[in-house]
Design an enzyme around this catalytic site. Structure first.
Site, short mmCIF file in Angstrom:
data_model
loop_
_atom_site.label_atom_id
_atom_site.label_comp_id
_atom_site.label_asym_id
_atom_site.label_seq_id
_atom_site.Cartn_x
_atom_site.Cartn_y
_atom_site.Cartn_z
N CYS A 1 3.14 29.07 -15.49
CA CYS A 1 2.64 29.55 -16.78
C CYS A 1 2.10 28.41 -17.64
O CYS A 1 2.71 28.00 -18.64
CB CYS A 1 3.75 30.30 -17.50
SG CYS A 1 4.24 31.74 -16.57
N PRO B 1 0.83 -1.21 0.00
CA PRO B 1 0.00 0.00 0.00
C PRO B 1 0.86 1.26 0.00
O PRO B 1 1.89 1.32 0.66
CB PRO B 1 -0.77 -0.11 1.32
CG PRO B 1 0.18 -0.84 2.23
CD PRO B 1 0.92 -1.82 1.34
C1 LIG Z 1 2.26 2.36 -7.31
C2 LIG Z 1 2.40 0.94 -6.88
C3 LIG Z 1 1.95 0.55 -5.61
C4 LIG Z 1 1.23 1.48 -4.66
O1 LIG Z 1 -0.03 1.83 -5.14
P1 LIG Z 1 -1.05 2.61 -4.18
O2 LIG Z 1 -2.23 2.84 -5.04
O3 LIG Z 1 -0.39 3.87 -3.78
O4 LIG Z 1 -1.34 1.72 -3.04
C5 LIG Z 1 2.17 -0.77 -5.22
N1 LIG Z 1 2.80 -1.64 -6.03
C6 LIG Z 1 3.24 -1.29 -7.26
C7 LIG Z 1 3.92 -2.30 -8.09
C8 LIG Z 1 3.06 0.00 -7.72
O5 LIG Z 1 3.49 0.33 -8.93
#
Ligand SMILES: *Cc1c(COP(=O)(O)O)cnc(C)c1O
Length: 425
Positions: A349, A279
């Site tokens: 801008c 997460p």
């Molecule tokens: C961006 C990403 C996450 C985190 O996603 P959230 O929506 O911020 O929880 C987890 N794993 C991977 C592989 C990602 O690219």
């Protein structure tokens, strides 16, 4: 849930007045709440434990907020890290995350990045193509090491989120196609230097409905059965991140981590695997605000513009995704009846430079403070120096105390890496 609230009509972060931080730090700045970060981490960790999934590693997705003080706050609670670059690896290690709790995601890892991560001794590489499997196997063999890998497979489910943050559809660049998964595991099993011991999925971000997760996890359970039947020893399931958060005040119900955890238990609870979660937004988004000052209010013929000293360079989400962020004065006026409609815009801008459109706000004076909420994830990390704007500082609050955890560079700092070539000198 967050710890930004009004007391006597002025906004606080935990027990610190936002106006006090502004007086000391200047605007714009990001303000993060330790208690909110901890709360969100614990809610998810407790939900997993209560759902009967005690063998869970929560790897904070560093790309959502990569300040080492934020990562360090989570490290203290036992969090791991999900990284997507060598730079993020250095941040996670510096913040105190043990290497054995770090997983390395991303579609474009270079051989050099693999070497550095292998030297550090990270837990797992999430590998996204046959070529990457081959390169990692070769690098690990050269170092006489074995890399633990999970193959990121693309379950081809529609996460129902914005197209730019959807990753689990067949047409997205991420992962190995579902139909090719078994052949990819067979390919990996034949190579020295790697051990394909995990399955990895990540279907997108800001997902506000559990149904796409359920569809993806059910497919994962099915794949797990087939891989085990083919003799692969799978011990880890990395289910990615993606849980959404409420950006509007009041009228959004984000998915509940308890229901999410229960659903993982229902779909994958008997897999006898360690569960890894990644997460980012869920933990950091509501733990941060962006604080800005009004430069001037400009009444136009068609619209009114509140011009503030923060811009798309501090919070790109409105410009990039049309994302909504709640915006409110730091000092409440007490008379919302006299509010007008304002487009809240920055000084950059670009016509696309806005933080909020048609917002109901009181008449504000130059120097008055505004807060842009839910800016703790994909805020500072997406910042840029466009228009030679110095990166806004980051402040971490913990109870009654606060500290600048990234300071504002001065213009000398900003120009330090540039030079005039000989022929202009
Ligand atoms: C961006 C990403 C996450 C985190 O996603 P959230 O929506 O911020 O929880 C987890 N794993 C991977 C592989 C990602 O690219």
């Amino acid at each position: 849930m967050d710890h930004f609230e009004y007391r006597d009509a002025t906004l606080y972060a935990e027990d610190v007045k936002i106006s006090d931080i502004a007086a000391q730090v200047g605007t714009p700045f990001y303000c993060y709440s330790s208690a909110t970060l901890r709360h969100h981490y614990r809610v998810l960790a407790d939900a997993m434990a209560q759902a009967g999934l005690p063998d869970t590693l929560i790897c904070f997705s560093v790309k959502a907020n990569s300040n080492i003080a934020v990562i360090g706050t989570l490290a203290q609670l036992g969090a791991g890290a999900d990284i997507v670059s060598q730079g993020e690896l250095m941040r996670a290690l510096k913040a105190g995350i043990p290497a054995e709790k770090i997983v390395f995601s991303g579609v474009g890892k270079t051989a050099e990045e693999m070497r550095v991560a292998l030297t550090a001794g990270i837990a797992q590489f999430n590998v996204e193509s046959l070529d990457e499997i081959d390169v990692l196997a070769r690098v690990a063999q050269e170092m006489s090491l074995t890399a633990q890998i999970a193959l990121r497979v693309n379950p081809d489910v529609d996460a129902g989120t914005h197209e730019k943050i959807s990753t689990g559809k067949a047409e997205n660049k991420f992962g190995i196609a579902w139909e090719d998964a078994e052949a990819a595991y067979a390919h990996a099993a034949a190579l020295d230097g790697i051990e394909a011991s995990g399955i990895d999925i990540h279907i997108g971000s800001q997902i506000t409905d559990l149904a796409p997760f359920r569809a993806a996890f059910e497919k994962t359970a099915d794949l797990l059965g087939r891989l085990r039947a083919a003799g692969h020893r799978i011990t880890r399931l990395d289910l990615g991140g993606g849980l959404g958060v409420p950006y509007q005040k009041n009228n959004e119900t984000p998915p509940d981590p308890v229901a999410y955890a229960r659903m993982i238990h229902e779909t994958l609870g008997d897999a006898e695997c360690q569960i890894i979660l990644e997460p980012g937004r869920l933990i950091a988004a509501n733990a941060g605000i962006l604080v800005s000052s009004v430069v001037r209010a400009k009444r136009g013929q068609a619209k009114n513009f509140m011009i503030i000293d923060a811009a798309m360079t501090e919070l790109l989400r409105p410009t990039l995704y049309g994302a909504h962020h709640h915006i409110a004065p730091v000092e409440q006026s007490g008379d919302e009846n006299n509010n007008d409609q304002w487009d809240v815009v920055g000084p950059v801008c670009e016509s696309g430079d806005f933080l909020g459109l048609a917002r109901s706000l009181p008449e504000m004076q130059s120097g008055d403070l505004l807060a842009v909420f839910t800016a703790g994830a994909y805020g500072a990390v997406l910042g840029s120096n466009y228009n030679t704007r110095p990166a806004a500082p980051e402040v971490l609050v913990d109870g009654k105390r606060f500290e600048i955890v990234r300071k504002r560079p001065n213009y000398e700092d900003m120009l330090r890496t540039e030079s005039l070539p000989d022929w202009l000198g």
